[in-house]
Each structure stands twice: as C-alpha cells, then as structure tokens.
Design a protein around this motif. Structure first.
Motif, mmCIF file in Angstrom:
data_model
loop_
_atom_site.group_PDB
_atom_site.id
_atom_site.type_symbol
_atom_site.label_atom_id
_atom_site.label_comp_id
_atom_site.label_asym_id
_atom_site.label_seq_id
_atom_site.Cartn_x
_atom_site.Cartn_y
_atom_site.Cartn_z
ATOM 1 N N SER A 54 -2.075 7.152 -8.625
ATOM 2 C CA SER A 54 -2.386 7.495 -9.584
ATOM 3 C C SER A 54 -0.727 7.231 -10.356
ATOM 4 C CB SER A 54 -3.012 9.310 -8.830
ATOM 5 O OG SER A 54 -1.499 9.598 -8.119
ATOM 6 N N LYS A 55 0.106 7.437 -9.434
ATOM 7 C CA LYS A 55 1.461 7.198 -10.002
ATOM 8 C C LYS A 55 1.606 5.666 -10.060
ATOM 9 C CE LYS A 55 3.649 11.728 -7.056
ATOM 10 N NZ LYS A 55 4.681 11.572 -5.595
ATOM 11 N N PRO A 56 2.908 5.744 -10.623
ATOM 12 C CA PRO A 56 3.260 4.203 -11.016
ATOM 13 C C PRO A 56 4.162 4.036 -9.345
ATOM 14 C CG PRO A 56 3.973 5.902 -13.264
ATOM 15 C CD PRO A 56 3.358 6.195 -11.790
ATOM 16 N N LEU A 57 4.220 2.344 -9.759
ATOM 17 C CA LEU A 57 4.827 1.958 -8.068
ATOM 18 C C LEU A 57 6.267 2.568 -7.640
ATOM 19 C CD1 LEU A 57 4.638 0.365 -5.772
ATOM 20 C CD2 LEU A 57 4.970 -2.147 -7.180
ATOM 21 N N ASP A 58 6.530 2.597 -8.904
ATOM 22 C CA ASP A 58 8.444 2.896 -9.279
ATOM 23 C C ASP A 58 8.896 4.685 -9.038
ATOM 24 O OD1 ASP A 58 7.823 3.594 -11.904
ATOM 25 O OD2 ASP A 58 8.938 2.897 -12.747
ATOM 26 N N GLU A 59 7.622 5.071 -8.722
ATOM 27 C CA GLU A 59 7.465 6.808 -8.499
ATOM 28 C C GLU A 59 7.150 6.900 -7.187
ATOM 29 O OE1 GLU A 59 5.509 8.432 -11.515
ATOM 30 O OE2 GLU A 59 6.454 8.145 -12.611
ATOM 31 N N LEU A 60 6.458 5.868 -6.053
ATOM 32 C CA LEU A 60 6.071 6.469 -4.601
ATOM 33 C C LEU A 60 7.117 5.909 -3.706
ATOM 34 C CD1 LEU A 60 3.022 4.422 -5.130
ATOM 35 C CD2 LEU A 60 2.870 6.461 -5.586
ATOM 36 N N VAL A 61 7.619 6.791 -2.957
ATOM 37 C CA VAL A 61 7.549 6.640 -1.916
ATOM 38 C C VAL A 61 6.973 6.157 -0.412
ATOM 39 C CG1 VAL A 61 9.125 8.123 0.246
ATOM 40 C CG2 VAL A 61 9.089 8.635 -2.248
ATOM 41 N N VAL A 62 7.061 4.777 -0.216
ATOM 42 C CA VAL A 62 6.587 4.194 0.917
ATOM 43 C C VAL A 62 7.417 4.177 2.496
ATOM 44 C CG1 VAL A 62 5.613 2.186 1.049
ATOM 45 C CG2 VAL A 62 5.447 2.562 -1.310
ATOM 46 N N ALA A 63 6.867 4.346 2.660
ATOM 47 C CA ALA A 63 7.018 4.394 4.563
ATOM 48 C C ALA A 63 6.365 3.496 5.362
ATOM 49 C CB ALA A 63 7.469 6.000 5.451
ATOM 50 N N LEU A 64 6.993 2.280 6.127
ATOM 51 C CA LEU A 64 6.390 2.055 6.576
ATOM 52 C C LEU A 64 6.928 1.988 8.310
ATOM 53 C CD1 LEU A 64 7.089 -0.174 3.834
ATOM 54 C CD2 LEU A 64 6.886 -1.995 5.531
ATOM 55 N N VAL A 65 6.060 2.418 9.194
ATOM 56 C CA VAL A 65 6.247 2.726 11.017
ATOM 57 C C VAL A 65 5.500 1.269 12.126
ATOM 58 C CG1 VAL A 65 5.697 4.394 12.272
ATOM 59 C CG2 VAL A 65 5.643 5.341 9.477
ATOM 60 N N GLY A 66 6.647 1.161 12.191
ATOM 61 C CA GLY A 66 6.332 -0.102 13.700
ATOM 62 C C GLY A 66 7.531 -0.925 14.348
ATOM 63 N N ASP A 67 6.331 -1.995 14.207
ATOM 64 C CA ASP A 67 7.433 -3.099 14.495
ATOM 65 C C ASP A 67 7.412 -4.319 12.792
ATOM 66 O OD1 ASP A 67 8.852 -5.527 15.149
ATOM 67 O OD2 ASP A 67 7.572 -5.600 16.886
ATOM 68 N N LEU A 68 8.828 -4.003 12.231
ATOM 69 C CA LEU A 68 9.215 -4.363 10.971
ATOM 70 C C LEU A 68 9.591 -6.815 11.443
ATOM 71 C CD1 LEU A 68 11.629 -2.498 9.606
ATOM 72 C CD2 LEU A 68 9.254 -1.949 9.274
ATOM 73 N N ARG A 69 9.473 -6.749 12.509
ATOM 74 C CA ARG A 69 8.989 -8.389 12.742
ATOM 75 C C ARG A 69 6.816 -8.757 12.576
ATOM 76 N NH1 ARG A 69 11.736 -8.189 18.221
ATOM 77 N NH2 ARG A 69 9.576 -6.704 18.783
ATOM 78 N N MET A 70 6.132 -8.281 12.455
ATOM 79 C CA MET A 70 5.292 -8.570 12.532
ATOM 80 C C MET A 70 4.937 -8.788 11.216
ATOM 81 S SD MET A 70 3.540 -5.724 14.879
ATOM 82 C CE MET A 70 1.777 -6.260 14.878
ATOM 83 N N ARG A 71 4.272 -9.819 10.769
ATOM 84 C CA ARG A 71 4.215 -10.821 9.797
ATOM 85 C C ARG A 71 3.732 -9.896 8.893
ATOM 86 N NH1 ARG A 71 -0.218 -14.029 13.315
ATOM 87 N NH2 ARG A 71 -2.359 -12.253 13.021
ATOM 88 N N ALA A 72 3.162 -9.113 9.094
ATOM 89 C CA ALA A 72 2.722 -8.339 8.420
ATOM 90 C C ALA A 72 3.241 -7.527 7.013
ATOM 91 C CB ALA A 72 0.726 -7.267 8.543
ATOM 92 N N ALA A 73 4.156 -6.821 8.296
ATOM 93 C CA ALA A 73 5.354 -5.902 7.484
ATOM 94 C C ALA A 73 6.172 -7.474 6.588
ATOM 95 C CB ALA A 73 6.032 -5.358 8.672
ATOM 96 N N ARG A 74 6.654 -7.979 7.591
ATOM 97 C CA ARG A 74 7.477 -9.210 6.442
ATOM 98 C C ARG A 74 6.840 -9.757 5.629
ATOM 99 N NH1 ARG A 74 11.831 -11.749 9.238
ATOM 100 N NH2 ARG A 74 10.465 -11.728 11.982
ATOM 101 N N SER A 75 6.368 -9.833 5.046
ATOM 102 C CA SER A 75 5.650 -10.075 3.885
ATOM 103 C C SER A 75 5.759 -9.379 2.702
ATOM 104 C CB SER A 75 4.260 -10.295 4.160
ATOM 105 O OG SER A 75 4.274 -12.486 4.663
ATOM 106 N N LEU A 76 4.836 -8.304 3.046
ATOM 107 C CA LEU A 76 4.988 -6.558 2.640
ATOM 108 C C LEU A 76 6.693 -5.926 1.984
ATOM 109 C CD1 LEU A 76 4.130 -4.535 0.503
ATOM 110 C CD2 LEU A 76 3.723 -2.638 3.647
ATOM 111 N N LEU A 77 7.482 -6.120 2.833
ATOM 112 C CA LEU A 77 8.894 -5.712 2.300
ATOM 113 C C LEU A 77 9.706 -6.887 1.659
ATOM 114 C CD1 LEU A 77 10.495 -4.634 6.074
ATOM 115 C CD2 LEU A 77 10.066 -3.427 4.315
ATOM 116 N N ALA A 78 9.212 -8.259 2.010
ATOM 117 C CA ALA A 78 9.876 -9.163 0.921
ATOM 118 C C ALA A 78 9.741 -9.036 -0.176
ATOM 119 C CB ALA A 78 9.321 -10.534 1.011
ATOM 120 N N LEU A 79 7.720 -8.788 -0.105
ATOM 121 C CA LEU A 79 7.085 -8.248 -1.400
ATOM 122 C C LEU A 79 8.129 -6.420 -2.405
ATOM 123 C CD1 LEU A 79 4.849 -9.735 -3.706
ATOM 124 C CD2 LEU A 79 3.230 -8.341 -2.332
#
Length: 296
Positions: free
Chosen positions: A142-167
């Motif tokens: 319901s909030k615009p993306l630029d108003e969101l706080v997004v937390a990523l928990v776990g191994d940031l080297r994993m492929r899904a996390a790597r691609s999401l962080l790039a995006l």
C-alpha cells in the motif's frame, strides 16, 4: 536476448513486465498469439517453483513447453557440454529457460532465441526471474516503494538475494537493511553495499521493516548455533508491526519457525503464486521482442 543477470533488462523493460504481470493478476485476457511459441525448460539442477512456474505460465498463454532434466550421457560417453546442450535446445525452441549447477555460459551461436537464467551456481550466481517476482511483491504494498524499509535476512551470497539486491539498487526503497553473519560477507561486496546505502544490522532491527525477506542460510555454512540466531521466531513476530509482510524465495527449511508460519503476515506462498503472472509477462515481453526484430 540472453537474460543471465537482472542487469540484462533495462529499467523500462522491468516496469513493463511488472505492469503487465499486474494486468494478468487482475484477469487480463491472454492475447491469441502464443499458440506457436515453444519454450524449452532445461532444468539440470533441482527446482520446483521455477520449473513448474514456467511450465504453467507457458500453458496459460497457450504455448508449448518441452522439459529436459539431464544431459546426454551413458556408460561409454561423458556428458555433453552445457554450451552444446543449451545450443541444441535453442534450435528447437523460441525461448529456453535453464537451471544449472554451474555458472551460466555464453551461447555464442544462439540463433536469435531468448535464453533465460532460471538460477545458476558459482561465485556470481544469480536468479533474475526470482528478483522480478520479489520486486512485484514489494510493489503490491500500500506504500510506494521509496517509502518502504526492506530487510534481507540470511546469506546474501545466495542467487535470489544477489539478484534482488542488484534490482533494489536500481529501484531503491527508503532503506535496505541486511541481517547476516560476518562469515558470509565478501569484503568487495560489502564496499559496494555501503555505496548503495545498504545498512547492516541484527535480528532486532527487522522490527523496523515493512518487508522481511527471509533468504535462509545453507546447512554447514556457519555453526548451527549461529545459524539459528537468524531464524524468525514467534516471539520476534509478535513484536513486528501488524502491517509487516514476510517474503521468501523458498524453499523454507528452518529460517521461519513452524509456529510462526501460520501468521497472516506470512505472504511467501502468495508471492510464489503471483510468480505465475510475472513469468507470463516475461514470456510475452520476449515474444514481442522477437516480433519487433522480425519486423526490422
């Protein structure tokens, strides 16, 4: 087009794909132009959602999918190379989606066929289609993306996390909070994260998040006692905002406590379901790109 990393898509391409995915989610009629589209599914590594999801997306668009689960080999012959395997699949398909146990190769003789990385392995492993699905889930807030706080928990080297962080570096939320072990951090990537205003914190910091993306940590990557400290428990969930949303690229092993999974804020299955529309939209985008190329 070879979609090996999320950076192979332009910003306006991504926005079109996500916009059309939302149209499909809302019930948009499928255009009658996919009946002759053949999508090769070369899945040489384990997959459920990506394999099944693309097969379902092709079927709902009216196309045909052909699956391959292993490379040619027998008692007297070694496995065919990945390059040859993918090149042969390209010769029989309009689009090829591949899940590999090794880094995604360059197919130099690709005959105008679109090739999608459905998840590879290696030091620069990526999963670009999962990143599109994740961003689609974030944009449904319901909030615009630029108003969101997004937390990523776990191994940031994993492929899904790597691609999401790039995006997320290209479509930045208000804050990106990374919660991980120092043993799972690469010095060069930490420097890049700092430049992209990615903050590092602990599990209590996820209480500030609108979205919590539970990546998970592979067994054996760090000691079990430390690994368990990155688990989303019922106690922590009770302290989260009632509007917070928990996502995951799945599969979920033990990074979310079994008692916490029943909470309504657990939206990872809806996230997985909505992946159908993103995959349908991506296929449409590539078919349209082929039609544009043929018209030149």
């Amino acid at each position: 087009m070879q979609l090996k990393t999320i950076d192979d898509l332009r910003d306006d391409d991504i926005l079109w794909i996500l916009g059309q995915a939302e149209n499909y989610r809302l019930g948009a009629t499928v255009p009658p132009k996919f009946t002759e589209t053949v999508v090769g599914l070369v899945f040489l590594d384990a997959s459920l959602r990506t394999h099944f999801g693309f097969a379902s997306a092709v079927a709902r668009l009216g196309g045909t999918s052909i699956s391959v689960a292993d490379r040619r080999a027998n008692d007297v012959s070694a496995c065919e190379s990945i390059q040859d395997t993918l090149r042969v699949a390209c010769g029989y398909s309009d689009i090829v989606v591949a899940r590999l146990k090794e880094p995604f190769p360059l197919i130099e003789s690709n005959p105008g066929v679109h090739l999608i990385n459905g998840g590879d392995r290696g030091p620069r492993q990526e999963h670009p289609t999962q990143a599109l699905i994740d961003l689609f889930a974030l944009r449904r807030s319901s909030k615009p993306l630029d108003e969101l706080v997004v937390a990523l928990v776990g191994d940031l080297r994993m492929r899904a996390a790597r691609s999401l962080l790039a995006l997320l570096r290209r479509f930045p939320p208000k804050r990106i909070l990374a919660v991980t072990s120092s043993a799972l951090m690469d010095a060069a990537e930490c420097a890049a994260d700092s430049a992209a205003n990615i903050e590092y914190g602990g599990m209590l910091d996820v209480l500030e998040a609108d979205f919590i993306y539970m990546i998970g940590i592979p067994n054996g990557a760090i000691p079990d006692e430390e690994r368990s400290s990155f688990r989303l428990t019922r106690e922590l969930l009770n302290r989260l905002s009632p509007e917070a949303i928990v996502l995951s690229p799945m599969p979920i092993i033990d990074e979310i406590h079994s008692e916490a999974r029943r909470d309504r804020r657990m939206q990872f299955l809806q996230q997985s379901d909505d992946g159908l529309y993103v995959r349908m939209s991506l296929i449409e985008f590539l078919v349209k790109a082929s039609n544009r190329d043929e018209g030149r």
